[in-house]
Design an enzyme around this catalytic site. Sequence first.
Site, PDB file in Angstrom:
ATOM      1  N   ASN A   7       0.752  -0.978  -0.068  1.00  0.00           N
ATOM      2  CA  ASN A   7      -0.036   0.098   0.193  1.00  0.00           C
ATOM      3  C   ASN A   7       0.918   1.375  -0.079  1.00  0.00           C
ATOM      4  O   ASN A   7       1.507   1.399   1.109  1.00  0.00           O
ATOM      5  CB  ASN A   7      -1.018  -0.041   1.113  1.00  0.00           C
ATOM      6  CG  ASN A   7      -1.933   1.323   1.559  1.00  0.00           C
ATOM      7  OD1 ASN A   7      -1.539   2.156   1.305  1.00  0.00           O
ATOM      8  ND2 ASN A   7      -3.219   0.870   1.513  1.00  0.00           N
ATOM      9  N   HIS A  10       0.921   6.186   1.827  1.00  0.00           N
ATOM     10  CA  HIS A  10       1.761   7.117   2.774  1.00  0.00           C
ATOM     11  C   HIS A  10       2.892   7.735   2.177  1.00  0.00           C
ATOM     12  O   HIS A  10       3.618   8.828   2.482  1.00  0.00           O
ATOM     13  CB  HIS A  10       2.033   6.529   4.110  1.00  0.00           C
ATOM     14  CG  HIS A  10       0.812   6.294   4.911  1.00  0.00           C
ATOM     15  ND1 HIS A  10      -0.076   7.196   5.134  1.00  0.00           N
ATOM     16  CD2 HIS A  10       0.276   5.257   5.163  1.00  0.00           C
ATOM     17  CE1 HIS A  10      -1.325   6.825   5.672  1.00  0.00           C
ATOM     18  NE2 HIS A  10      -0.999   5.477   6.056  1.00  0.00           N
ATOM     19  N   HIS A  43      -5.476   3.666  -1.826  1.00  0.00           N
ATOM     20  CA  HIS A  43      -6.910   4.083  -1.031  1.00  0.00           C
ATOM     21  C   HIS A  43      -7.146   5.490  -1.849  1.00  0.00           C
ATOM     22  O   HIS A  43      -6.776   6.404  -1.482  1.00  0.00           O
ATOM     23  CB  HIS A  43      -6.909   4.030   0.178  1.00  0.00           C
ATOM     24  CG  HIS A  43      -8.147   4.076   0.853  1.00  0.00           C
ATOM     25  ND1 HIS A  43      -8.376   4.135   2.379  1.00  0.00           N
ATOM     26  CD2 HIS A  43      -9.535   4.599   0.325  1.00  0.00           C
ATOM     27  CE1 HIS A  43      -9.634   4.347   2.460  1.00  0.00           C
ATOM     28  NE2 HIS A  43     -10.456   4.679   1.424  1.00  0.00           N
ATOM     29  N   ARG A  45      -9.408   8.083  -1.243  1.00  0.00           N
ATOM     30  CA  ARG A  45     -10.278   8.473  -0.058  1.00  0.00           C
ATOM     31  C   ARG A  45     -11.235   9.777  -0.787  1.00  0.00           C
ATOM     32  O   ARG A  45     -10.747  10.501  -1.469  1.00  0.00           O
ATOM     33  CB  ARG A  45      -9.676   9.047   1.261  1.00  0.00           C
ATOM     34  CG  ARG A  45      -9.058   7.791   1.727  1.00  0.00           C
ATOM     35  CD  ARG A  45      -8.472   8.175   3.262  1.00  0.00           C
ATOM     36  NE  ARG A  45      -9.555   8.636   4.274  1.00  0.00           N
ATOM     37  CZ  ARG A  45      -9.586   7.736   5.288  1.00  0.00           C
ATOM     38  NH1 ARG A  45      -9.013   6.684   5.488  1.00  0.00           N
ATOM     39  NH2 ARG A  45     -10.776   7.867   6.065  1.00  0.00           N
ATOM     40  N   ARG A  49      -6.996  12.709   0.772  1.00  0.00           N
ATOM     41  CA  ARG A  49      -6.068  13.258   1.856  1.00  0.00           C
ATOM     42  C   ARG A  49      -4.672  12.773   1.351  1.00  0.00           C
ATOM     43  O   ARG A  49      -3.647  13.459   1.631  1.00  0.00           O
ATOM     44  CB  ARG A  49      -6.255  12.961   3.206  1.00  0.00           C
ATOM     45  CG  ARG A  49      -6.266  11.393   3.460  1.00  0.00           C
ATOM     46  CD  ARG A  49      -6.291  11.214   4.978  1.00  0.00           C
ATOM     47  NE  ARG A  49      -7.656  11.382   5.303  1.00  0.00           N
ATOM     48  CZ  ARG A  49      -8.090  10.752   6.400  1.00  0.00           C
ATOM     49  NH1 ARG A  49      -7.445  10.043   7.135  1.00  0.00           N
ATOM     50  NH2 ARG A  49      -9.405  10.972   6.774  1.00  0.00           N
ATOM     51  N   GLU A  71      -8.333   0.528  -3.059  1.00  0.00           N
ATOM     52  CA  GLU A  71      -9.466   0.330  -1.639  1.00  0.00           C
ATOM     53  C   GLU A  71     -10.277   1.710  -1.892  1.00  0.00           C
ATOM     54  O   GLU A  71      -9.887   2.773  -2.160  1.00  0.00           O
ATOM     55  CB  GLU A  71      -8.777   0.663  -0.490  1.00  0.00           C
ATOM     56  CG  GLU A  71      -7.764  -0.318  -0.055  1.00  0.00           C
ATOM     57  CD  GLU A  71      -6.842  -0.077   1.030  1.00  0.00           C
ATOM     58  OE1 GLU A  71      -6.996   0.996   1.787  1.00  0.00           O
ATOM     59  OE2 GLU A  71      -6.102  -0.971   1.476  1.00  0.00           O
ATOM     60  N   THR A 102      -8.365   3.659   8.407  1.00  0.00           N
ATOM     61  CA  THR A 102      -9.518   2.934   8.358  1.00  0.00           C
ATOM     62  C   THR A 102      -9.971   2.328   9.835  1.00  0.00           C
ATOM     63  O   THR A 102      -8.841   1.424   9.982  1.00  0.00           O
ATOM     64  CB  THR A 102      -9.777   2.025   7.475  1.00  0.00           C
ATOM     65  OG1 THR A 102      -9.094   2.514   6.038  1.00  0.00           O
ATOM     66  CG2 THR A 102     -11.013   1.360   6.944  1.00  0.00           C
ATOM     67  N   GLU A 152     -10.957  -9.486   3.223  1.00  0.00           N
ATOM     68  CA  GLU A 152      -9.658  -8.999   3.784  1.00  0.00           C
ATOM     69  C   GLU A 152     -10.136  -8.774   5.186  1.00  0.00           C
ATOM     70  O   GLU A 152     -11.011  -7.957   5.538  1.00  0.00           O
ATOM     71  CB  GLU A 152      -9.214  -7.673   3.182  1.00  0.00           C
ATOM     72  CG  GLU A 152      -8.094  -7.262   4.012  1.00  0.00           C
ATOM     73  CD  GLU A 152      -7.237  -6.046   3.304  1.00  0.00           C
ATOM     74  OE1 GLU A 152      -7.323  -5.763   1.892  1.00  0.00           O
ATOM     75  OE2 GLU A 152      -6.560  -5.511   3.932  1.00  0.00           O
ATOM     76  N   HIS A 192      -3.811  -4.403   7.784  1.00  0.00           N
ATOM     77  CA  HIS A 192      -4.093  -3.121   8.492  1.00  0.00           C
ATOM     78  C   HIS A 192      -3.176  -3.506   9.880  1.00  0.00           C
ATOM     79  O   HIS A 192      -3.571  -4.384  10.695  1.00  0.00           O
ATOM     80  CB  HIS A 192      -5.508  -3.053   8.889  1.00  0.00           C
ATOM     81  CG  HIS A 192      -5.692  -1.565   9.291  1.00  0.00           C
ATOM     82  ND1 HIS A 192      -5.426  -0.834  10.270  1.00  0.00           N
ATOM     83  CD2 HIS A 192      -5.962  -0.413   8.563  1.00  0.00           C
ATOM     84  CE1 HIS A 192      -5.509   0.328  10.287  1.00  0.00           C
ATOM     85  NE2 HIS A 192      -6.087   0.632   9.261  1.00  0.00           N
TER      86      HIS A 192
HETATM   87  N1  PXP Z   1      -5.814  -2.831   4.182  1.00  0.00           N
HETATM   88  C1  PXP Z   1      -7.046  -2.051   3.960  1.00  0.00           C
HETATM   89  C2  PXP Z   1      -8.235  -2.504   3.803  1.00  0.00           C
HETATM   90  C3  PXP Z   1      -6.589  -0.699   4.749  1.00  0.00           C
HETATM   91  O1  PXP Z   1      -7.514   0.170   4.497  1.00  0.00           O
HETATM   92  C4  PXP Z   1      -5.267  -0.377   5.116  1.00  0.00           C
HETATM   93  C5  PXP Z   1      -4.973   1.008   5.152  1.00  0.00           C
HETATM   94  O2  PXP Z   1      -5.198   2.020   4.236  1.00  0.00           O
HETATM   95  C6  PXP Z   1      -4.333  -1.384   4.962  1.00  0.00           C
HETATM   96  C7  PXP Z   1      -4.735  -2.660   4.355  1.00  0.00           C
HETATM   97  C8  PXP Z   1      -2.826  -1.055   5.131  1.00  0.00           C
HETATM   98  O3  PXP Z   1      -2.762  -0.759   6.587  1.00  0.00           O
HETATM   99  P1  PXP Z   1      -1.396  -0.420   7.175  1.00  0.00           P
HETATM  100  O4  PXP Z   1      -1.013   0.883   6.418  1.00  0.00           O
HETATM  101  O5  PXP Z   1      -1.620  -0.183   8.444  1.00  0.00           O
HETATM  102  O6  PXP Z   1      -0.441  -1.423   6.921  1.00  0.00           O
END
Ligand code: PXP
Length: 238
Positions: A7, A10, A43, A45, A49, A71, A102, A152, A192
Amino acid sequence: MALLGVNIDHVATLRQARRTYEPDPVWAAALAELGGADGITLHLREDRRHIQDRDLRLMRETVTAVKLNLEMACAADVLRIALEVRPDQVTLVPENRQEVTTEGGLDVVGQKSRVGEIIKTLKDAGIEVSLFLDPDARQIALAKELQADAVELHTGCYALAKAGRAREAELQKLQTAAGEIVAAGLLLHAGHGLNYQNVGPVATLPQMNELNIGHSIVARAVMVGFTQAVREMKQLIS
Ligand code: PXP
C-alpha cells in the site's frame, strides 16, 4: 505463500504535506515491484487526503505486471472512477472523514443491498471484489451471499493488542474467521497495522492468499529505501 500487496498511500501523504510533486507514489510502486511486490494497493479517499485521481490513473498505466488493488468506500463518486479506470481488484472499506486511518471493517449487515449492488456492478465490469471485514461470522456469511471474491480480514485489533495473552486472543479470532472465509469458498486476505514484528502469525494462517501492508513498509523505506523495505517484508512472509 501469501502474496504481498504494498500500500503506497503514505508516500502520497508525504507529498501532500507540502502539496508538491514529490515523493511520487508512481515511482514508489515501480520500486515496490522491483522489491518483489505482488500487487500495489492504493486508497482513493473521498477527501483525497493522500492518493489523488492522477495517481490512480497513472498507476493503471504503469502497474501491469502485478495486481492493482483499489481500496474505496461505497460512494458513487469513487465507484464511477473505479469503473472508468478498472483496477484489477477493488477492496470495499468503510470511510469516515474524522478517522486517521480505516478504523473498523465494512458493515455489510447494515447496508446489505447497497454493498450487494456495488459488488455486482464491479464484478459485471470484470473487477474482482474483496470486502474489508472484522473477524465476524455474520459479516463473512454475507460476503459469501453477496458473491464477493475475497474477504480481507481487518488485523488492526491484533496489531494493537499487547504481546502475550491479548494478542493471542486476537489471533484466535482471526484464525476462526479465516477458517470461515476459506470454508465459504472465498479468498482469504488480511491487512491493517501489520509490520515486521507481527506479520508472521498472520502470514502463516492456512490458505492466506494476500496481505496488504502500507505504513510499516513506507516507514522502513524512509530509512533503507523502498525496494529494500519491500524485499525484507517479502522475505518475512515467505
Ligand atoms: N488494508 C486496508 C483495507 C486498509 O484500509 C489499509 C490502510 O489503508 C491497509 C490494508 C494497510 O494498513 P497499514 O497502512 O496499517 O499497513
